[in-house]
Design a protein around this motif. Structure first.
Motif, PDB file in Angstrom:
ATOM      1  N   ALA A  18      -9.865 -13.589  -3.118  1.00  0.00           N
ATOM      2  CA  ALA A  18     -10.385 -12.347  -2.556  1.00  0.00           C
ATOM      3  C   ALA A  18     -11.348 -11.659  -3.516  1.00  0.00           C
ATOM      4  CB  ALA A  18      -9.229 -11.411  -2.208  1.00  0.00           C
ATOM      5  N   VAL A  19     -10.994 -11.640  -4.816  1.00  0.00           N
ATOM      6  CA  VAL A  19     -11.828 -10.960  -5.808  1.00  0.00           C
ATOM      7  C   VAL A  19     -13.045 -11.800  -6.187  1.00  0.00           C
ATOM      8  CG1 VAL A  19     -11.897 -10.070  -8.178  1.00  0.00           C
ATOM      9  CG2 VAL A  19      -9.886  -9.642  -6.742  1.00  0.00           C
ATOM     10  N   ASP A  59     -11.645  -0.747  -5.449  1.00  0.00           N
ATOM     11  CA  ASP A  59     -11.241  -2.139  -5.608  1.00  0.00           C
ATOM     12  C   ASP A  59     -12.195  -2.979  -4.769  1.00  0.00           C
ATOM     13  OD1 ASP A  59      -9.920  -4.687  -5.199  1.00  0.00           O
ATOM     14  OD2 ASP A  59      -8.062  -3.751  -5.885  1.00  0.00           O
ATOM     15  N   GLU A  86       0.357 -15.559  -3.041  1.00  0.00           N
ATOM     16  CA  GLU A  86      -0.272 -14.241  -3.164  1.00  0.00           C
ATOM     17  C   GLU A  86      -1.241 -14.201  -4.345  1.00  0.00           C
ATOM     18  OE1 GLU A  86       3.991 -13.911  -4.838  1.00  0.00           O
ATOM     19  OE2 GLU A  86       2.977 -14.864  -3.136  1.00  0.00           O
ATOM     20  N   THR A  87      -0.956 -14.959  -5.413  1.00  0.00           N
ATOM     21  CA  THR A  87      -1.871 -15.039  -6.552  1.00  0.00           C
ATOM     22  C   THR A  87      -3.150 -15.762  -6.151  1.00  0.00           C
ATOM     23  OG1 THR A  87      -0.057 -15.003  -8.140  1.00  0.00           O
ATOM     24  CG2 THR A  87      -2.154 -15.887  -8.912  1.00  0.00           C
ATOM     25  N   ALA A 128     -11.073 -12.090 -11.344  1.00  0.00           N
ATOM     26  CA  ALA A 128      -9.632 -12.174 -11.583  1.00  0.00           C
ATOM     27  C   ALA A 128      -9.298 -13.564 -12.091  1.00  0.00           C
ATOM     28  CB  ALA A 128      -8.860 -11.882 -10.299  1.00  0.00           C
ATOM     29  N   THR A 147     -11.806  -5.581  -3.319  1.00  0.00           N
ATOM     30  CA  THR A 147     -11.198  -6.176  -2.128  1.00  0.00           C
ATOM     31  C   THR A 147     -11.020  -5.147  -1.008  1.00  0.00           C
ATOM     32  OG1 THR A 147      -8.941  -5.841  -2.968  1.00  0.00           O
ATOM     33  CG2 THR A 147     -10.016  -7.936  -3.490  1.00  0.00           C
ATOM     34  N   ASP A 154      -4.409 -16.093  -3.152  1.00  0.00           N
ATOM     35  CA  ASP A 154      -5.172 -15.265  -2.216  1.00  0.00           C
ATOM     36  C   ASP A 154      -5.899 -14.130  -2.936  1.00  0.00           C
ATOM     37  OD1 ASP A 154      -4.268 -16.879  -0.192  1.00  0.00           O
ATOM     38  OD2 ASP A 154      -2.754 -15.468   0.538  1.00  0.00           O
ATOM     39  N   LYS A 155      -5.250 -13.525  -3.934  1.00  0.00           N
ATOM     40  CA  LYS A 155      -5.864 -12.410  -4.663  1.00  0.00           C
ATOM     41  C   LYS A 155      -7.086 -12.879  -5.445  1.00  0.00           C
ATOM     42  CE  LYS A 155      -6.173  -8.239  -6.468  1.00  0.00           C
ATOM     43  NZ  LYS A 155      -6.582  -7.072  -5.652  1.00  0.00           N
ATOM     44  N   SER A 197     -12.085 -20.962  -7.624  1.00  0.00           N
ATOM     45  CA  SER A 197     -12.776 -19.743  -7.198  1.00  0.00           C
ATOM     46  C   SER A 197     -14.184 -19.662  -7.773  1.00  0.00           C
ATOM     47  CB  SER A 197     -11.965 -18.506  -7.597  1.00  0.00           C
ATOM     48  OG  SER A 197     -11.981 -18.290  -8.990  1.00  0.00           O
ATOM     49  N   GLY A 243      -5.969 -14.764 -12.305  1.00  0.00           N
ATOM     50  CA  GLY A 243      -4.775 -15.318 -11.680  1.00  0.00           C
ATOM     51  C   GLY A 243      -3.778 -15.707 -12.745  1.00  0.00           C
TER      52      GLY A 243
END
Length: 249
Positions: free
Chosen positions: A116-117, A66, A109-110, A96, A68, A112-113, A162, A98
């Protein structure tokens, strides 16, 4: 007889290589002669890619990871240095979506994910791989972006933000490496027949969209030592190459 392998003896890292644009780009790079270091979370997709690359007479190293997992990205740079001492090509494709939602309704959390990606992982790749790209005679860093970076349509907020950040990252890296052999390009694939597009546009007929295999030869060209422009964006939809700071076509 001319060499039909324009990327012979070159080492390429491709993220998100188990499907879609990353899969077909990795296959095309290998067919052009590069040894592909293929990163993805899906082991089955990587193994299928490896089978196809071998059938084409190419070679690959599979890295199930992954993006991340930042410690793993650090180890990736060290492993590439130990084995080859350099990196010629980075295709930072993993991304990603989202969720499509008003900004105020996106779960933290979405958000941040996706960041992050789409952003932090690519910075971590630069941090890990920049010394290796500088050891190449023609390092190429290609970041798969989106017109969403400029269009900023309602409900696409986390993805748009992003990708805008990714393009800022690419522009900054291009400026910092302008006097080196590294060239930095962002690629805007446009609407394409991928799983991510299917999630974003569930009512759309995917057969009306270009197949990811169609963009792969263009990315191979951008990864070639012969392509000598930096801080630019390639639009697959229009075929145009423009300065990264300019508005997307």
């Amino acid at each position: 007889m001319t060499d039909e392998k324009p990327l012979k003896d070159r080492i390429a890292v491709v993220t998100g290589a188990s499907r879609g644009i990353g899969y077909f780009t990795a296959r095309a790079l290998a067919e052009a002669g590069a040894h592909v270091v293929a990163l993805a979370r899906t082991v089955g997709g990587l193994e299928e890619l490896d089978d196809e690359i071998k059938a084409l007479g190419g070679s690959a190293t599979l890295v199930p990871v992954d993006v991340t997992d930042y410690d793993a990205l650090n180890r990736l740079g060290a492993a590439i240095y130990e084995r080859w001492g350099k990196l010629d090509i980075l295709v930072a494709n993993a991304g990603a979506l989202g969720q499509l939602s008003p900004l105020g309704h996106i779960p933290p959390e979405t958000w941040d994910k996706v960041m992050a990606v789409n952003v932090t992982a690519n910075w971590r790749l630069i941090r890990s791989l920049d010394p290796l790209l500088k050891r190449s005679d023609a390092g190429r860093a290609i970041f798969v972006s989106s017109a969403a970076a400029q269009k900023c349509r309602p409900f696409w907020g986390v993805y748009s933000v992003s990708k805008a950040a990714l393009e800022a990252l690419a522009r900054t890296y291009a400026g910092e490496t302008a006097n080196t052999p590294i060239r930095v390009v962002a690629v805007d694939p446009g609407p394409m027949r991928t799983a991510m597009r299917g999630r974003a546009m569930p009512g759309e007929d995917p057969e009306t969209l270009p197949h990811p295999a169609e963009i792969a030869p263009h990315i191979v060209r951008l990864a070639s030592p012969d392509f000598d422009r930096t801080d630019v964006r390639f639009s697959f939809r229009t075929g145009e190459i423009s300065a990264l700071g300019s508005a997307a076509a």
